[in-house]
Scaffold this motif. Structure first.
Motif, short mmCIF file in Angstrom:
data_model
loop_
_atom_site.label_atom_id
_atom_site.label_comp_id
_atom_site.label_asym_id
_atom_site.label_seq_id
_atom_site.Cartn_x
_atom_site.Cartn_y
_atom_site.Cartn_z
N PRO A 58 0.75 -1.09 -0.04
CA PRO A 58 0.11 -0.05 -0.07
C PRO A 58 0.78 1.42 0.04
N ARG A 59 0.21 2.56 -0.42
CA ARG A 59 0.73 3.63 -0.26
C ARG A 59 1.07 4.20 1.10
N ASN A 60 1.99 4.91 1.31
CA ASN A 60 2.14 5.38 2.84
C ASN A 60 0.75 6.12 3.12
N LEU A 61 -0.13 6.74 2.56
CA LEU A 61 -1.26 7.37 2.95
C LEU A 61 -2.28 6.48 3.21
N GLU A 62 -2.21 5.32 2.57
CA GLU A 62 -3.27 4.28 2.78
C GLU A 62 -2.80 3.66 4.22
N ILE A 63 -1.59 3.67 4.68
CA ILE A 63 -1.22 3.22 5.93
C ILE A 63 -1.61 4.23 6.96
N GLU A 64 -1.29 5.38 6.94
CA GLU A 64 -1.76 6.36 7.68
C GLU A 64 -3.03 6.36 8.13
N GLN A 145 22.08 13.34 16.01
CA GLN A 145 22.19 12.34 14.63
C GLN A 145 21.91 13.26 13.54
N THR A 146 21.59 12.54 12.45
CA THR A 146 21.38 13.39 11.32
C THR A 146 20.27 12.84 10.74
N ARG A 147 19.63 13.73 9.87
CA ARG A 147 18.41 13.21 9.08
C ARG A 147 18.29 14.01 7.76
N ARG A 148 17.96 13.17 6.67
CA ARG A 148 17.74 13.70 5.45
C ARG A 148 16.54 14.00 5.00
N LEU A 149 16.18 15.27 4.70
CA LEU A 149 14.99 15.64 4.22
C LEU A 149 14.90 15.93 3.00
N ARG A 150 13.81 15.75 2.25
CA ARG A 150 13.62 15.83 0.60
C ARG A 150 12.85 17.09 0.38
N PRO A 177 18.63 25.76 8.28
CA PRO A 177 18.76 27.08 8.32
C PRO A 177 17.61 27.97 8.11
N ARG A 178 17.62 29.21 8.38
CA ARG A 178 16.51 30.15 8.55
C ARG A 178 15.84 30.32 7.09
N ASP A 179 16.31 30.10 6.33
CA ASP A 179 15.88 30.45 4.97
C ASP A 179 14.89 28.99 4.51
N ALA A 180 14.99 28.13 5.20
CA ALA A 180 14.19 26.78 5.21
C ALA A 180 12.74 27.17 5.43
N LEU A 181 12.60 28.15 6.24
CA LEU A 181 11.13 28.40 6.63
C LEU A 181 10.11 28.89 5.56
N ARG A 182 11.07 28.89 4.34
CA ARG A 182 10.21 29.56 3.46
C ARG A 182 9.52 28.36 2.27
N GLN A 183 10.21 27.20 2.43
CA GLN A 183 9.67 26.29 1.90
C GLN A 183 9.91 25.03 2.79
N ALA A 184 8.73 24.34 2.97
CA ALA A 184 8.78 22.95 3.59
C ALA A 184 9.16 21.85 2.99
N PRO A 185 9.75 20.85 3.53
CA PRO A 185 10.17 19.71 2.98
C PRO A 185 9.00 18.86 2.65
N LEU A 186 9.28 17.80 1.89
CA LEU A 186 8.16 16.89 1.36
C LEU A 186 7.82 15.88 2.43
N ASP A 190 2.67 11.57 1.62
CA ASP A 190 1.74 12.06 0.56
C ASP A 190 2.88 12.82 -0.53
N GLU A 191 4.02 12.91 -0.23
CA GLU A 191 4.96 13.64 -1.14
C GLU A 191 4.61 15.05 -1.46
N ARG A 192 3.66 15.74 -0.45
CA ARG A 192 3.32 17.06 -0.64
C ARG A 192 4.27 17.96 0.52
N PRO A 193 4.18 19.26 0.36
CA PRO A 193 4.98 20.16 1.44
C PRO A 193 4.57 19.67 2.78
N MET A 194 5.39 19.43 3.68
CA MET A 194 4.89 19.08 5.06
C MET A 194 4.20 20.07 5.88
N ARG A 195 3.20 19.68 6.44
CA ARG A 195 2.26 20.41 7.13
C ARG A 195 3.38 21.08 8.57
N ARG A 196 3.36 22.21 9.03
CA ARG A 196 3.93 22.84 9.99
C ARG A 196 3.14 23.88 10.75
#
Length: 223
Positions: A58-64, A145-150, A177-186, A190-196
């Motif tokens: 299933p897709r991630n959204l189906e699992i959620e 630790q570190t985390r990779r965001l897309r 970084p502060r300029d990341a406030l302008r664009q949310a990672p995916l 659902d591969e859409r911009p993350m809700r914050r």
């Protein structure tokens, strides 16, 4: 019905049934065993069910969606309290971290938090050491630790993550970084911009009438 049509329909039905079964089992594993990664949960669920066809995953959204249903059916008394406890803790921590413009993300915002869930915040500073120093100055020990965001297929930067506990609740801070406030990672679901949610938006979410649906509450708070 043509000679080959019935087998195709049967195969499609079996595929859909397996998707539902895997989504439900993945939701159970996430709820009962604290698995947070959708991909890991679906692979483990497929293995447990003996389903080898990758098309049945299933897709991630189906699992959620299955996770929300599992919580409604089996954790209807406890999960809402656990969620509110973490949202209230998030609000307090966001006040404490106000200098770093914190945003609430993840299960605590989305409404699927349970006993295994950390309070996940994005904090913003062009100098990650400043956030670490702030925690140290306030007597808060933490692990890193570190985390990779897309942001796109080719843009997947790594960021530092600070892990600590407060009032027996786990906290997970990703420093961007502060300029990341302008664009949310995916979002991984659902591969859409993350809700914050900002502190003001979270405060509004906590004040929402519990009679409203989750989506109504969240959409109102995040306007």
């Amino acid at each position: 019905m043509s000679r080959g049509e019935h087998p195709r329909i049967h195969a499609h039905d079996r595929l859909q049934q397996n998707r539902v079964r895997i989504a439900q089992e993945a939701a159970r594993l996430m709820s009962e065993h604290g698995i947070r990664d959708f991909h890991h949960a679906k692979l483990k669920a497929a293995e447990r069910l003996g389903v080898l066809d990758s098309q049945s995953l299933p897709r991630n959204l189906e699992i959620e969606q299955a996770l929300r249903e599992h919580q409604r059916l089996f954790l209807g008394d406890s999960q809402p309290q656990l969620l509110r406890q973490r949202r209230e803790a998030a609000l307090e921590s966001m006040h404490f971290l106000a200098a770093f413009e914190p945003r609430l993300v993840g299960a605590v915002l989305e409404g699927t938090a349970d006993t295994h869930s950390a309070v996940c915040l994005h904090v913003y500073s062009d100098d990650p050491e400043a956030v670490m120093l702030y925690l140290r100055d306030n007597g808060i020990p933490f692990d890193t630790q570190t985390r990779r965001l897309r942001y796109s297929r080719d843009d997947q930067p790594e960021y530092p993550v600070l892990l600590f506990a407060a009032d027996e609740l786990p906290f997970d801070l990703t420093v961007l970084p502060r300029d990341a406030l302008r664009q949310a990672p995916l979002d991984r679901t659902d591969e859409r911009p993350m809700r914050r949610a900002s502190r003001a938006q979270l405060n509004l979410l906590l004040e929402q009438d519990s009679g409203n649906s989750f989506e109504q509450q969240l959409s109102t708070a995040l306007r």
